[in-house]
Write an enzyme that holds these catalytic residues in place. Structure first.
Site, mmCIF file in Angstrom:
data_model
loop_
_atom_site.group_PDB
_atom_site.id
_atom_site.type_symbol
_atom_site.label_atom_id
_atom_site.label_comp_id
_atom_site.label_asym_id
_atom_site.label_seq_id
_atom_site.Cartn_x
_atom_site.Cartn_y
_atom_site.Cartn_z
ATOM 1 C CG PHE A 59 8.975 -52.950 -68.481
ATOM 2 C CD1 PHE A 59 9.015 -51.962 -67.512
ATOM 3 C CD2 PHE A 59 10.095 -53.144 -69.274
ATOM 4 C CE1 PHE A 59 10.160 -51.192 -67.319
ATOM 5 C CE2 PHE A 59 11.243 -52.374 -69.087
ATOM 6 C CZ PHE A 59 11.271 -51.394 -68.112
ATOM 7 N NE ARG A 87 20.375 -50.364 -58.595
ATOM 8 C CZ ARG A 87 19.272 -50.454 -59.338
ATOM 9 N NH1 ARG A 87 18.262 -49.588 -59.176
ATOM 10 N NH2 ARG A 87 19.142 -51.403 -60.229
ATOM 11 C CB THR A 93 15.855 -55.836 -62.452
ATOM 12 O OG1 THR A 93 16.765 -54.734 -62.534
ATOM 13 C CG2 THR A 93 14.437 -55.370 -62.723
ATOM 14 N NE ARG A 104 14.491 -55.121 -57.086
ATOM 15 C CZ ARG A 104 14.939 -54.204 -57.918
ATOM 16 N NH1 ARG A 104 16.129 -54.347 -58.477
ATOM 17 N NH2 ARG A 104 14.217 -53.129 -58.196
ATOM 18 C CG ASN A 114 11.314 -55.440 -58.893
ATOM 19 O OD1 ASN A 114 10.532 -54.576 -58.501
ATOM 20 N ND2 ASN A 114 12.281 -55.178 -59.762
ATOM 21 C CG HIS A 117 12.774 -47.316 -57.074
ATOM 22 N ND1 HIS A 117 13.035 -47.360 -58.426
ATOM 23 C CD2 HIS A 117 13.309 -46.155 -56.620
ATOM 24 C CE1 HIS A 117 13.687 -46.252 -58.783
ATOM 25 N NE2 HIS A 117 13.861 -45.508 -57.705
HETATM 26 P P1 GDP Z 1 15.638 -51.500 -61.394
HETATM 27 O O1 GDP Z 1 16.497 -50.245 -61.440
HETATM 28 O O2 GDP Z 1 16.405 -52.732 -60.941
HETATM 29 O O3 GDP Z 1 14.368 -51.301 -60.588
HETATM 30 O O4 GDP Z 1 15.192 -51.856 -62.894
HETATM 31 P P2 GDP Z 1 14.780 -50.944 -64.152
HETATM 32 O O5 GDP Z 1 15.115 -49.495 -63.920
HETATM 33 O O6 GDP Z 1 15.355 -51.603 -65.354
HETATM 34 O O7 GDP Z 1 13.194 -51.114 -64.235
HETATM 35 C C1 GDP Z 1 12.334 -50.417 -63.367
HETATM 36 C C2 GDP Z 1 11.250 -51.340 -62.895
HETATM 37 O O8 GDP Z 1 10.444 -51.723 -63.990
HETATM 38 C C3 GDP Z 1 11.742 -52.672 -62.302
HETATM 39 O O9 GDP Z 1 12.139 -52.584 -60.949
HETATM 40 C C4 GDP Z 1 10.529 -53.565 -62.486
HETATM 41 O O10 GDP Z 1 9.536 -53.328 -61.477
HETATM 42 C C5 GDP Z 1 9.980 -53.063 -63.820
HETATM 43 N N1 GDP Z 1 10.487 -53.894 -64.929
HETATM 44 C C6 GDP Z 1 11.705 -53.866 -65.504
HETATM 45 N N2 GDP Z 1 11.816 -54.789 -66.478
HETATM 46 C C7 GDP Z 1 10.608 -55.422 -66.511
HETATM 47 C C8 GDP Z 1 10.081 -56.483 -67.318
HETATM 48 O O11 GDP Z 1 10.749 -57.028 -68.196
HETATM 49 N N3 GDP Z 1 8.802 -56.863 -67.046
HETATM 50 C C9 GDP Z 1 8.035 -56.263 -66.087
HETATM 51 N N4 GDP Z 1 6.777 -56.669 -65.884
HETATM 52 N N5 GDP Z 1 8.502 -55.266 -65.312
HETATM 53 C C10 GDP Z 1 9.774 -54.849 -65.515
#
Ligand code: GDP
Length: 142
Positions: A59, A87, A93, A104, A114, A117
């Protein structure tokens, strides 16, 4: 000991949907205090560097594309145990899995778009705050 500041970004989807005010209101109601804030439009280089930890994930290109698709709003926030508190306030997420009342659940469109951050550790909170703000631009924590 857990720190009392963290970094958030209101992402381009929420900014474009005019939800910045509602998100800030929710965070203030939960007791977060804004120590620094800015409106900006990230470059590809900035977004790529900010999310470098995800480089190589499927992604990643979509994430960089999305985060540079419009303005966003990074903010340094203060609250006791700030990282865990934020958080909790933003939710999972994927908005489909986010708890009721979280940012969210209320405002995100999808797992990618989403709305917000939040730093995931005290170490990253410091690093990410300094990514966007000079020390002189961040109010002193109480
Ligand atoms: P967060 O800490 O909850 O923001 O999640 P992560 O650190 O795992 O991922 C960072 C950001 O990447 C997320 O907030 C999403 O915007 C994006 N992201 C994560 N997983 C996916 C996915 O499976 N698909 C897409 N399109 N974006 C993703």
């Amino acid at each position: 000991m857990a720190g009392n500041t963290t970094l958030t970004i209101i992402k381009p989807d929420a900014f474009g949907n005019a939800k910045t005010g509602k998100i800030i209101a929710l965070l203030e109601e939960r007791g977060f205090r804004i120590l620094a804030s800015r409106v900006m439009h990230m470059s590809k280089d900035q977004a790529g560097e900010f999310y470098a930890v995800h480089k190589g994930r499927p992604f990643y290109p979509e994430l960089v594309e999305f985060m540079t698709s419009g303005p966003c709003m990074p903010m340094v926030l203060e609250k006791d145990d700030a990282v865990a508190a934020l958080r909790g306030a933003i939710g999972a997420t994927d908005p489909a899995e986010a708890a009721p009342g979280t940012v969210r659940k209320l405002y995100a469109e999808s797992k990618g778009r989403n709305a917000i951050h939040a730093s995931d550790s005290d170490e990253n909170a410091v690093r990410e705050s300094r990514f966007f703000f000079a020390e002189t631009e961040i109010l002193a924590a109480r």
